[in-house]
Design a protein around this motif. Structure first.
Motif, mmCIF file in Angstrom:
data_model
loop_
_atom_site.group_PDB
_atom_site.id
_atom_site.type_symbol
_atom_site.label_atom_id
_atom_site.label_comp_id
_atom_site.label_asym_id
_atom_site.label_seq_id
_atom_site.Cartn_x
_atom_site.Cartn_y
_atom_site.Cartn_z
ATOM 1 N N ILE A 132 0.903 -1.370 0.051
ATOM 2 C CA ILE A 132 0.076 -0.047 -0.022
ATOM 3 C C ILE A 132 0.963 1.341 -0.034
ATOM 4 C CG2 ILE A 132 -1.423 1.344 1.310
ATOM 5 C CD1 ILE A 132 -3.346 -0.794 -0.133
ATOM 6 N N GLY A 133 1.707 1.117 0.877
ATOM 7 C CA GLY A 133 2.840 2.513 0.871
ATOM 8 C C GLY A 133 3.422 2.708 -0.410
ATOM 9 N N GLY A 134 4.357 1.726 -0.673
ATOM 10 C CA GLY A 134 5.231 1.889 -1.485
ATOM 11 C C GLY A 134 4.616 1.925 -3.126
ATOM 12 N N ALA A 135 3.685 1.200 -3.408
ATOM 13 C CA ALA A 135 2.886 1.218 -4.684
ATOM 14 C C ALA A 135 2.098 2.411 -4.822
ATOM 15 C CB ALA A 135 1.970 0.124 -5.034
ATOM 16 N N THR A 136 1.599 3.040 -3.901
ATOM 17 C CA THR A 136 0.641 4.217 -3.943
ATOM 18 C C THR A 136 1.635 5.392 -4.110
ATOM 19 O OG1 THR A 136 -0.928 3.350 -2.370
ATOM 20 C CG2 THR A 136 -0.977 5.668 -2.620
ATOM 21 N N LEU A 137 3.032 5.355 -3.494
ATOM 22 C CA LEU A 137 3.999 6.421 -3.657
ATOM 23 C C LEU A 137 4.629 6.326 -4.890
ATOM 24 C CD1 LEU A 137 5.996 8.543 -2.506
ATOM 25 C CD2 LEU A 137 7.367 6.502 -1.767
ATOM 26 N N ALA A 138 4.813 5.223 -5.715
ATOM 27 C CA ALA A 138 5.198 5.333 -7.060
ATOM 28 C C ALA A 138 4.148 5.750 -7.924
ATOM 29 C CB ALA A 138 5.460 3.674 -7.275
ATOM 30 N N SER A 139 2.830 5.627 -7.432
ATOM 31 C CA SER A 139 1.817 6.197 -8.477
ATOM 32 C C SER A 139 1.959 7.836 -8.325
ATOM 33 C CB SER A 139 0.407 5.571 -8.097
ATOM 34 O OG SER A 139 -0.160 6.237 -7.040
ATOM 35 N N ALA A 140 2.156 8.049 -7.308
ATOM 36 C CA ALA A 140 2.100 9.642 -7.053
ATOM 37 C C ALA A 140 3.364 10.094 -7.656
ATOM 38 C CB ALA A 140 2.079 10.036 -5.437
ATOM 39 N N LEU A 141 4.450 9.407 -8.028
ATOM 40 C CA LEU A 141 5.935 9.798 -8.579
ATOM 41 C C LEU A 141 6.024 9.803 -10.007
ATOM 42 C CD1 LEU A 141 8.412 8.619 -5.762
ATOM 43 C CD2 LEU A 141 7.924 11.086 -6.104
ATOM 44 N N ALA A 142 5.162 8.868 -10.364
ATOM 45 C CA ALA A 142 5.319 8.517 -11.904
ATOM 46 C C ALA A 142 5.155 9.590 -12.556
ATOM 47 C CB ALA A 142 4.261 7.357 -12.367
ATOM 48 N N PRO A 143 3.949 10.594 -12.477
ATOM 49 C CA PRO A 143 3.929 11.689 -13.457
ATOM 50 C C PRO A 143 4.858 12.510 -13.484
ATOM 51 C CG PRO A 143 1.952 11.204 -12.039
ATOM 52 C CD PRO A 143 2.959 10.458 -11.496
ATOM 53 N N SER A 144 5.965 12.634 -12.333
ATOM 54 C CA SER A 144 6.725 13.599 -12.252
ATOM 55 C C SER A 144 7.933 13.344 -13.284
ATOM 56 C CB SER A 144 7.363 13.559 -10.920
ATOM 57 O OG SER A 144 8.094 12.546 -10.717
ATOM 58 N N GLY A 145 7.906 12.189 -13.822
ATOM 59 C CA GLY A 145 9.096 12.079 -14.748
ATOM 60 C C GLY A 145 10.078 11.443 -14.202
ATOM 61 N N ALA A 146 10.318 11.415 -12.705
ATOM 62 C CA ALA A 146 11.565 10.591 -11.984
ATOM 63 C C ALA A 146 11.668 9.446 -12.336
ATOM 64 C CB ALA A 146 11.264 10.857 -10.458
ATOM 65 N N ARG A 147 13.060 9.107 -12.465
ATOM 66 C CA ARG A 147 13.218 7.465 -12.689
ATOM 67 C C ARG A 147 13.010 6.707 -11.505
ATOM 68 N NH1 ARG A 147 18.411 8.830 -15.662
ATOM 69 N NH2 ARG A 147 18.421 10.112 -13.841
ATOM 70 N N VAL A 148 12.150 5.976 -11.300
ATOM 71 C CA VAL A 148 11.652 5.295 -10.045
ATOM 72 C C VAL A 148 11.974 3.857 -10.312
ATOM 73 C CG1 VAL A 148 9.558 4.650 -8.399
ATOM 74 C CG2 VAL A 148 9.942 7.011 -9.263
ATOM 75 N N LEU A 149 12.590 3.101 -9.240
ATOM 76 C CA LEU A 149 12.792 1.803 -9.239
ATOM 77 C C LEU A 149 12.247 1.288 -7.882
ATOM 78 C CD1 LEU A 149 13.921 -0.755 -10.440
ATOM 79 C CD2 LEU A 149 16.159 -0.142 -9.133
ATOM 80 N N ILE A 150 11.382 0.137 -8.245
ATOM 81 C CA ILE A 150 10.814 -0.270 -7.031
ATOM 82 C C ILE A 150 11.215 -1.819 -6.964
ATOM 83 C CG2 ILE A 150 8.637 -1.012 -6.014
ATOM 84 C CD1 ILE A 150 7.175 0.616 -8.179
ATOM 85 N N LEU A 151 11.733 -2.042 -5.725
ATOM 86 C CA LEU A 151 12.425 -3.149 -5.326
ATOM 87 C C LEU A 151 11.300 -3.975 -4.478
ATOM 88 C CD1 LEU A 151 15.942 -2.134 -4.197
ATOM 89 C CD2 LEU A 151 15.281 -3.015 -6.306
ATOM 90 N N GLU A 152 10.802 -5.202 -5.042
ATOM 91 C CA GLU A 152 9.834 -5.905 -4.449
ATOM 92 C C GLU A 152 10.458 -7.280 -4.172
ATOM 93 O OE1 GLU A 152 6.898 -5.893 -2.720
ATOM 94 O OE2 GLU A 152 7.093 -7.903 -2.671
ATOM 95 N N ARG A 153 10.303 -7.698 -2.793
ATOM 96 C CA ARG A 153 10.985 -8.868 -2.583
ATOM 97 C C ARG A 153 10.143 -10.312 -3.054
ATOM 98 N NH1 ARG A 153 10.940 -11.224 3.875
ATOM 99 N NH2 ARG A 153 10.396 -13.534 3.309
#
Ligand SMILES: Cc1cc2nc3c(=O)[nH]c(=O)nc-3n(C[C@H](O)[C@H](O)[C@H](O)COP(=O)(O)OP(=O)(O)OC[C@H]3O[C@@H](n4cnc5c(N)ncnc54)[C@H](O)[C@@H]3O)c2cc1C
Length: 496
Positions: free
Chosen positions: A12-33
Motif C-alpha cells: 500500500i505505501g510503496g505502490a501508492t507512492l510510486a503512483s504519485a511519483l510516476a507523472p513527475s518523470g522521475a526514474r523510479v525503481l521499485i524493489l519488491e521481495r
C-alpha cells in the motif's frame, strides 16, 4: 539507467507512492521481495487458506516467549493488501489529537486531519472506494464524495442493519474497495483474507502499482529482497539486496522504505554499522518500538432457528461507541462485519468438527470489534540473530472487552441470542503499525512530519510503520493518503 528514487516494497505505501511519483518523470525503481500472485484453485479454497496456510510465507518470527511462529505477513507485489478486507476508511478527525483512553493517553499526530484530507480523497479515487459517507455520525469532513455507491447489503445483513437501527444505533455502509460483480465472477466467497487473483478487489497491485507502471520511467524489480541499507554522512548510500541468487548493491539520490511496519523496522535495525550501532535512523532509540496491531475479536451471534444466507456479508459497521462509550466517555472503537465465515473457515479457526462448524456458521452472523492499541515503547520489533523478534504487548484491553460486551448485547437484541467471542491471535499482525513513528521531535520519533528520517537527508519511510497512533480503523487508506502526500512533497523537493 540509474534511478532517481528507489522504493523498497510494493505494498500500500510503496505502490501508492510510486503512483504519485510516476507523472513527475522521475526514474523510479521499485524493489519488491515477492513475485506476483498467480491464480490457482487454492485462491478460493477456504481449507487451503485457513487450515493449511497455503499462502503463508516460508518464514519464521520469534515471539516474546521465545516461541517461533509463521506470520501471516505476505510478500507479493501489493503486499498484505492482496489478502485484505478492503475496508478503506479514514481516521476520524479526533484521532489526530491526543485522546484519553481507559488505559492511557495517545500522543496525537504532528498535524491535523485537515492536512491529510485532500490526500484521503485522492486515495479514495485511486482505490475506487464504494460507500455512503453520510450514514456514519463519526465520519470526518470531506472535500469530495466517495467515488461509488456502497456494495449492497445481502438480505441477512439488511435485516441485521434494521435490527440495530431499531435499537437506536447507527449502522453505516463500510467503505470498500470491492467491485462485487467482478469478485463474485471468480467464485462465491467473501474477499476478506482471500487473495485477489481473479480481480474485483482494489489492492495496491491492481490499483496503485498498475497506475504507476503505465509510465515508462517506473520500473518494478520483483524477487528483489533488500537485506541492508548502507549509510555515510547523513545519507543512505546503497541498498543491498538479493536477486536471482545474486547479491547486488544499488543506489539512488532518494531512498523510500516501504517494506511494512515489521520489516521496515527490522531492516533499519539489521543495517547497524559503526556510526549507528543501534541501527540506522535510530538516534532516538524508537526504531522498532511502539508496535501496535489493534485489539481485534470475532464476535459471532448464533441462533439455531435462523439462517445466514449471505455470501460475502462484509458491508456494515457501527461507530456508536467509537468516540465515547467507555468509562468517563472514553473511546471504545469500531465494529464491522467480518467477511462471511463459512463452515470450513470456522472449523479451521476453532477446531470444531466440520459438521457442527457448518451448522453454527450457517446459523450465525459474524462481526469484529476493533479497539485502539496504544503506543508503548516496550511493544517492539527486535532484530536478533538474523531473525525478527516480535514482542507485542497489548494495551487498552479493558476498553476492548467493553466494546465486545456492547456488541454482544446488541446482537442478542437483534435476534442472535447466543454470542461467542474470540480474540484474534498474534500470528497474523494484520494491522501492524507504529515502529518508525512520525513526530516533530527527533528525540521521540524516527521520521519528521514529511516522513523524512530525522537522521538522514535522503531517507523517507512511507508505510504503516510511521503511524503515531493506530486509532480504531483499518489502516490502509491512511497509509495510502500519507504516501500520496509524500509523493507531492518529493515532487516539489526534486523540482526545487
Ligand atoms: C488478512 C488481512 C486483512 C486485512 N484487512 C484490511 C482492511 O480491510 N482494511 C485495511 O485498511 N487494512 C487491512 N489489512 C492491513 C493492510 O493490508 C495493511 O495495513 C497494509 O497492506 C500495510 O501497508 P504497508 O505498505 O505498510 O505494507 P504492505 O502493504 O504489506 O507492503 C509491504 C511490501 O514490502 C515488500 N517487502 C517486504 N520486505 C521486503 C524486502 N526485504 N525487500 C523488498 N520488499 C519487501 C512486501 O512484499 C510488500 O509488498 C489487512 C491485512 C491482512 C493480512
Amino acid at each position: 539507467m540509474s534511478p532517481d528514487i528507489i522504493i523498497i516494497g510494493a505494498g500500500i505505501g510503496g505502490a501508492t507512492l510510486a503512483s504519485a511519483l510516476a507523472p513527475s518523470g522521475a526514474r523510479v525503481l521499485i524493489l519488491e521481495r515477492g513475485e506476483a500472485l498467480k491464480d490457482c484453485p487454492e485462491a478460493r479454497d477456504p481449507e487451503a487458506i485457513f487450515r493449511h496456510g497455503y499462502f503463508r510465507p516460508d518464514e519464521m518470527w520469534v515471539d516474546a516467549a521465545g516461541g517461533r511462529f509463521n506470520p501471516g505477513n505476505y510478500y507479493h507485489p501489493g503486499g498484505n493488501s492482496k489478502f485484505y478486507g478492503a475496508v478503506l476508511m479514514r481516521y476520524r478527525e479526533v484521532d489526530f489529537a491526543p485522546l484519553r483512553h481507559m488505559e492511557g493517553l495517545t500522543p496525537g499526530w504532528p498535524f491535523a486531519y485537515q492536512n491529510l484530507e485532500r490526500y484521503y480523497s485522492m486515495a479514495e479515487a485511486l482505490y475506487q472506494v464504494r460507500g455512503a459517507a453520510d450514514q456514519d455520525p463519526t465520519e470526518p469532513p470531506r472535500s469530495a464524495p466517495l467515488p461509488f455507491p456502497p456494495v449492497p447489503d445481502e438480505p441477512t445483513i439488511t435485516a441485521l442493519r434494521r435490527a440495530f437501527q431499531a435499537q437506536g444505533l447507527h449502522p453505516a455502509a463500510l467503505p470498500l474497495g470491492v467491485d462485487i460483480g467482478t469478485w463474485l465472477q471468480g467464485g462465491a466467497t467473501t474477499w476478506d483474507a482471500f487473495p485477489n487473483t481473479r480481480g474485483g478487489k482494489m489492492d495496491a497491485e491492481t490499483c496503485a502499482l498498475a497506475e504507476a507502471l503505465k509510465y515508462p520511467n517506473v520500473t518494478l524489480m520483483t524477487g528483489a529482497r533488500v537485506t541492508r541499507l548502507l549509510a555515510a554522512n547523513r545519507k543512505v548510500t546503497g541498498v543491498e539486496l538479493t536477486h536471482q541468487a545474486q547479491r547486488l548493491t544499488l543506489s539512488a539520490p532518494l531512498i523510500c522504505l516501504c517494506a511494512g511496519a515489521v520489516v521496515s523496522a527490522a531492516l533499519l535495525l539489521a543495517s547497524a554499522d559503526s556510526a549507528s550501532p543501534a541501527g540506522l535512523a535510530n538516534s532516538s532509540d524508537q526504531v522498532g518500538r511502539n508496535f501496535m496491531n489493534h485489539n481485534l475479536s470475532a464476535v459471532i451471534g448464533f441462533n439455531p432457528l435462523r439462517r445466514n444466507t449471505s455470501v460475502y456479508a462484509k458491508t456494515i459497521q457501527l461507530n456508536d461507541w467509537y468516540l465515547t462509550g467507555g468509562q468517563g466517555g472514553t473511546p471504545l472503537g469500531n465494529i464491522q462485519m467480518l467477511g462471511r465465515v463459512t463452515g470450513p473457515i470456522l472449523a479451521a479457526e476453532s477446531g470444531l468438527p466440520r459438521r457442527l462448524a457448518g451448522f453454527i456458521a450457517d446459523h450465525s452472523v459474524h462481526m469484529m470489534t476493533m479497539s485502539e492499541d496504544l503506543p508503548k515503547p516496550e511493544s517492539r520489533v527486535i532484530w536478533r540473530g538474523g531473525q525478527i523478534h516480535l514482542q507485542w504487548e497489548r494495551s487498552n484491553m479493558a476498553a476492548h472487552g467493553l466494546l465486545s460486551q456492547r456488541l454482544k448485547t446488541a446482537l442478542r437484541r437483534a435476534g442472535w441470542p447466543i454470542v461467542f467471542t474470540k480474540e484474534f491471535g498474534k500470528r497474523t499482525p494484520s494491522h501492524q503499525c507504529g515502529t518508525c513513528r512520525m513526530g516533530a521531535d527527533p528525540r521521540g520519533s524516527v521520521v519528521d512530519p514529511d516522513l523524512k528520517a530525522h537522521d538522514f537527508d535522503n531517507l523517507y519511510i512511507a508505510d504503516a510503520s510511521v503511524l503515531p497512533t493506530s486509532a480504531a480503523v483499518n489502516p490502509s487508506l491512511t497509509i495510502a493518503a500519507l504516501a500520496l502526500r509524500l509523493g507531492a512533497h518529493l515532487t516539489e523537493r526534486r523540482a526545487a
